[in-house]
Motif scaffolding. Structure first.
Motif, PDB file in Angstrom:
ATOM      1  N   SER A  17       0.799  -1.280  -0.048  1.00  0.00           N
ATOM      2  CA  SER A  17       0.012  -0.300  -0.102  1.00  0.00           C
ATOM      3  C   SER A  17       1.076   1.024  -0.138  1.00  0.00           C
ATOM      4  O   SER A  17       1.903   1.462   0.971  1.00  0.00           O
ATOM      5  CB  SER A  17      -1.008   0.091   1.255  1.00  0.00           C
ATOM      6  OG  SER A  17      -1.444   1.153   1.385  1.00  0.00           O
ATOM      7  N   ALA A  18       0.619   2.100  -1.056  1.00  0.00           N
ATOM      8  CA  ALA A  18       1.581   3.309  -1.008  1.00  0.00           C
ATOM      9  C   ALA A  18       1.233   4.047   0.031  1.00  0.00           C
ATOM     10  O   ALA A  18       2.251   4.608   0.671  1.00  0.00           O
ATOM     11  CB  ALA A  18       1.245   4.174  -2.322  1.00  0.00           C
ATOM     12  N   CYS A  19      -0.075   4.476   0.658  1.00  0.00           N
ATOM     13  CA  CYS A  19      -0.218   5.223   1.770  1.00  0.00           C
ATOM     14  C   CYS A  19       0.515   4.223   2.984  1.00  0.00           C
ATOM     15  O   CYS A  19       1.000   5.221   3.733  1.00  0.00           O
ATOM     16  CB  CYS A  19      -1.834   4.988   2.038  1.00  0.00           C
ATOM     17  SG  CYS A  19      -2.354   5.758   3.620  1.00  0.00           S
ATOM     18  N   ALA A  20       0.449   3.057   3.208  1.00  0.00           N
ATOM     19  CA  ALA A  20       1.036   2.424   4.254  1.00  0.00           C
ATOM     20  C   ALA A  20       2.653   2.790   4.038  1.00  0.00           C
ATOM     21  O   ALA A  20       3.437   3.007   5.272  1.00  0.00           O
ATOM     22  CB  ALA A  20       0.901   0.762   4.145  1.00  0.00           C
ATOM     23  N   SER A  21       3.181   2.818   3.047  1.00  0.00           N
ATOM     24  CA  SER A  21       4.687   3.143   3.029  1.00  0.00           C
ATOM     25  C   SER A  21       4.963   4.286   3.274  1.00  0.00           C
ATOM     26  O   SER A  21       6.036   4.213   3.942  1.00  0.00           O
ATOM     27  CB  SER A  21       4.841   2.563   1.439  1.00  0.00           C
ATOM     28  OG  SER A  21       5.144   1.429   0.849  1.00  0.00           O
ATOM     29  N   LYS A 139      -5.883  -4.812   9.832  1.00  0.00           N
ATOM     30  CA  LYS A 139      -5.384  -4.658   8.532  1.00  0.00           C
ATOM     31  C   LYS A 139      -5.132  -3.334   8.009  1.00  0.00           C
ATOM     32  O   LYS A 139      -4.954  -3.079   6.859  1.00  0.00           O
ATOM     33  CB  LYS A 139      -6.451  -5.675   7.530  1.00  0.00           C
ATOM     34  CG  LYS A 139      -6.166  -7.087   7.790  1.00  0.00           C
ATOM     35  CD  LYS A 139      -7.120  -7.783   6.766  1.00  0.00           C
ATOM     36  CE  LYS A 139      -6.974  -9.312   7.003  1.00  0.00           C
ATOM     37  NZ  LYS A 139      -7.748  -9.956   5.865  1.00  0.00           N
ATOM     38  N   SER A 140      -5.545  -2.465   8.889  1.00  0.00           N
ATOM     39  CA  SER A 140      -5.778  -0.999   8.240  1.00  0.00           C
ATOM     40  C   SER A 140      -5.080   0.213   9.496  1.00  0.00           C
ATOM     41  O   SER A 140      -5.499  -0.230  10.568  1.00  0.00           O
ATOM     42  CB  SER A 140      -7.361  -0.515   8.035  1.00  0.00           C
ATOM     43  OG  SER A 140      -8.037  -0.666   9.002  1.00  0.00           O
ATOM     44  N   SER A 141      -4.702   1.025   8.918  1.00  0.00           N
ATOM     45  CA  SER A 141      -3.992   2.127   9.985  1.00  0.00           C
ATOM     46  C   SER A 141      -5.250   2.671  10.789  1.00  0.00           C
ATOM     47  O   SER A 141      -4.957   2.953  11.986  1.00  0.00           O
ATOM     48  CB  SER A 141      -3.235   3.131   9.372  1.00  0.00           C
ATOM     49  OG  SER A 141      -3.925   3.565   8.344  1.00  0.00           O
ATOM     50  N   SER A 145     -10.646   2.025   7.099  1.00  0.00           N
ATOM     51  CA  SER A 145      -9.987   2.613   6.036  1.00  0.00           C
ATOM     52  C   SER A 145      -9.647   1.251   5.226  1.00  0.00           C
ATOM     53  O   SER A 145      -9.891   0.512   5.472  1.00  0.00           O
ATOM     54  CB  SER A 145      -8.856   3.483   6.494  1.00  0.00           C
ATOM     55  OG  SER A 145      -7.896   2.538   7.201  1.00  0.00           O
ATOM     56  N   THR A 146      -9.125   1.453   4.058  1.00  0.00           N
ATOM     57  CA  THR A 146      -8.753   0.646   2.882  1.00  0.00           C
ATOM     58  C   THR A 146      -7.712  -0.444   3.675  1.00  0.00           C
ATOM     59  O   THR A 146      -6.651  -0.004   4.340  1.00  0.00           O
ATOM     60  CB  THR A 146      -8.119   1.050   1.673  1.00  0.00           C
ATOM     61  OG1 THR A 146      -9.034   2.100   1.294  1.00  0.00           O
ATOM     62  CG2 THR A 146      -7.981  -0.237   0.917  1.00  0.00           C
ATOM     63  N   ILE A 162       2.813  -5.402   7.072  1.00  0.00           N
ATOM     64  CA  ILE A 162       1.931  -6.508   7.121  1.00  0.00           C
ATOM     65  C   ILE A 162       0.636  -6.285   8.198  1.00  0.00           C
ATOM     66  O   ILE A 162      -0.313  -7.155   8.314  1.00  0.00           O
ATOM     67  CB  ILE A 162       2.651  -7.650   7.565  1.00  0.00           C
ATOM     68  CG1 ILE A 162       3.466  -7.374   8.964  1.00  0.00           C
ATOM     69  CG2 ILE A 162       3.800  -8.210   6.681  1.00  0.00           C
ATOM     70  CD1 ILE A 162       4.016  -9.018   9.466  1.00  0.00           C
ATOM     71  N   GLY A 163       0.678  -5.201   8.933  1.00  0.00           N
ATOM     72  CA  GLY A 163      -0.505  -4.944   9.733  1.00  0.00           C
ATOM     73  C   GLY A 163      -0.141  -3.562  10.762  1.00  0.00           C
ATOM     74  O   GLY A 163       1.094  -2.925  10.311  1.00  0.00           O
TER      75      GLY A 163
END
Length: 533
Positions: A17-21, A139-141, A145-146, A162-163
């Protein structure tokens, strides 16, 4: 590619996920200490969260085997903190799990080579796979959210998010925190031994699982050092050192074990561990060694009458025939002190020291002449066996280096002081004392020329030091490595000391911190310090 560039590349390219990165990169920005947990040879290991947040035991003082049935590290973290894959591997669990809440993530890491780790029972474990276990995730921040779209069976790269740390209402147990564990085996083996809870976080009454798990921080540190050394010497990635040892042809040995360690710049880079076993009259091992490294080893063998023998005993008395080849170069095998009143055998490619033994030829009471050496064909690329004096022509003429003007370098910034930690944990009737820090530089009376072992004086076994091996001790492997002492749980007042066959020194506890299982450093009433529980 430098470790820093590789690390950021993984952050940008490998995350699902670009957002997660972006979130993860922001957490890590300005933090360079994660470079200490990594490696090369297409392998890389990092902590599961940013170094500035990684404090094992920070949640309710729960750490590895503290309390005694806890099989991982519990780390206090804010809700939504990203958790990453510590290394390349395969997601074998990615689902809700009892005790772990909405999401547990288990990754199997395959090293494609055997690694040696220390388990919770203080024993050496040899394995080519381990499991890293992360619990209390989602699974989402931000809830709603996605979510991340990982599936069981997916391949993950180091640094992949991963989480995220789950909230206390959904994480399965307690307030917001991460449970991180390392099981020292493959998923298949874990399932066969523990089918109903093979990525468990706690021991059970019926079985002690501590021998299956390792202290996560120590496991990551071991992987970091191994793969860093691999990266530095990958130009010699083809196994180039052949070490062989043999007895005379007419002797049968039911069991032969070759063990050793690798030293570089006077520091142990790969600690002492078992490398190969055999039976008969011959043992050999082949692996990679760079020209700046030294291999020190010993062979233990058993005669048919069950008596035990060693390849080197006393003051340089060699038994059997040792041989070493580095690529196409024959190396001298010579004896050195092991710091314990005995000796080991050593080979080094870069410097070929003259044998310092008074009688450099092998001393074997069962062998009277070289005709008893095994056939040359019994070893790969081994034209003959035996210890011999190197010819003068084998040593290149020493050429003095050309003088070059010194380059101006900017002054180095003062490094962050290293933490010297003594951690206590209790399992059953055993108190484990874990030591990591600058042991050699924090001794009362100053450093020893060399350290052979670490021990303790206590209210139970007395306060006298001794130059021979005491009742409770561990071999000293260098300041860079974790050392553990396993002593009776009845000990509640102690200090630590180091020794060799010539001298001893007490730890200067003013330079150390003690924690866990009630351990604390207090004045001893005599002008010094002592650890009490």
């Amino acid at each position: 590619m430098s470790p820093k560039i590789r690390f950021w590349s993984f952050l940008v390219l490998a995350s699902s996920s670009a957002c997660a990165s972006r979130e993860f990169a922001e957490v890590y920005e300005g933090t360079s200490s994660n470079e200490g947990v990594g490696g090369g040879c297409d392998t890389w290991f990092v902590k599961p969260v940013a170094s500035e947040l990684y404090f094992p035991g920070s949640y309710q003082n729960r750490n590895f085997l503290s309390p005694q049935n806890h099989l991982g590290e519990d780390i206090l973290l804010p809700e939504g903190t990203p958790v990453v894959a510590s290394g390349r591997g395969k997601l074998v669990v990615y689902r809700p799990a009892a005790g772990y809440g909405e999401l547990a993530a288990v990754i199997e890491h395959d090293f494609e080579t055997n690694m040696v780790f220390e388990n919770g029972a203080g024993e050496a474990v040899v394995t080519d796979k381990i499991l890293t276990i992360s619990g209390h995730l989602r699974k989402s921040s931000i809830r709603g959210s996605t979510p991340l779209d990982w599936q069981e069976g997916d391949a993950v790269e180091v640094g992949d998010v991963i989480g995220f740390i789950n909230d206390d209402a959904h994480n399965g147990e307690g307030s917001e925190h991460l449970h991180f564990g390392t099981r020292l085996m493959s998923a298949e083996k874990a399932k066969s031994l523990d089918p109903h809870a093979w990525f468990r976080g706690y021991d059970t009454v019926s079985r002690d699982f501590a021998a299956d798990y390792g202290r996560p921080a120590t496991v990551l540190d071991r992987l970091s050092r191994y793969f860093s050394a691999c990266e530095e010497s990958q130009e010699n990635s083809v196994p180039n050192l052949l070490v062989s040892w043999a007895m005379s042809r007419d002797i049968y040995l039911p069991h032969i074990t070759l063990s050793g360690m690798i030293i570089e710049n006077n520091q142990i880079t790969i600690p002492w561990h078992e490398i190969a076993t055999a039976s008969g009259n011959l043992i050999s091992a082949r692996f990679s060694l760079s020209e700046d490294q030294t291999f020190e080893f010993s062979v233990e063998f058993q005669y048919e009458n069950n008596e035990t023998g060693w390849s080197c005993v006393g003051i340089g008395q060699t038994i059997g025939y040792a041989n070493a080849e580095w690529g196409t170069t024959r190396l001298e095998v010579y004896s050195v002190s092991n710091g314990m009143g005995g000796c080991n055998l050593r080979v080094t490619p870069k410097v070929q020291p003259q044998n310092t033994d008074k009688n450099p030829a092998p001393n074997n009471s069962d062998t009277e002449n070289s005709e008893n050496i095994p056939d040359a064909g019994t070893l790969e690329n081994n034209p003959d066996l035996g210890t011999r004096e190197p010819e003068e022509s084998e040593f290149p003429e020493e050429i003095p280096p050309e003088e070059t003007p010194p380059e101006e370098t900017p002054p180095e910034e003062d490094p962050t002081p290293r933490q010297n930690n003594i951690t206590c944990s209790v399992l059953g009737e055993t108190l484990t004392i874990s030591i990591i820090g600058d042991i050699s530089e924090t001794l009362v009376g100053g450093p020893l020329p060399f350290i052979g072992f670490i021990s303790l004086g206590s209210n139970i076994n007395g306060w006298q030091t001794q130059t021979n091996l005491p009742t409770y001790y561990t071999i000293y492997n260098g300041d860079a490595f974790l050392h553990e002492l396993h002593v009776p749980n009845s000990i509640n007042r102690f200090n630590l000391w180091v020794g060799n066959p010539d001298n001893t020194r007490w730890f200067n506890l003013a330079s150390w911190q003690a924690r866990g299982a009630g351990c604390q450093i207090v004045p001893d009433g005599l002008g010094g310090l002592v650890i009490t529980r």
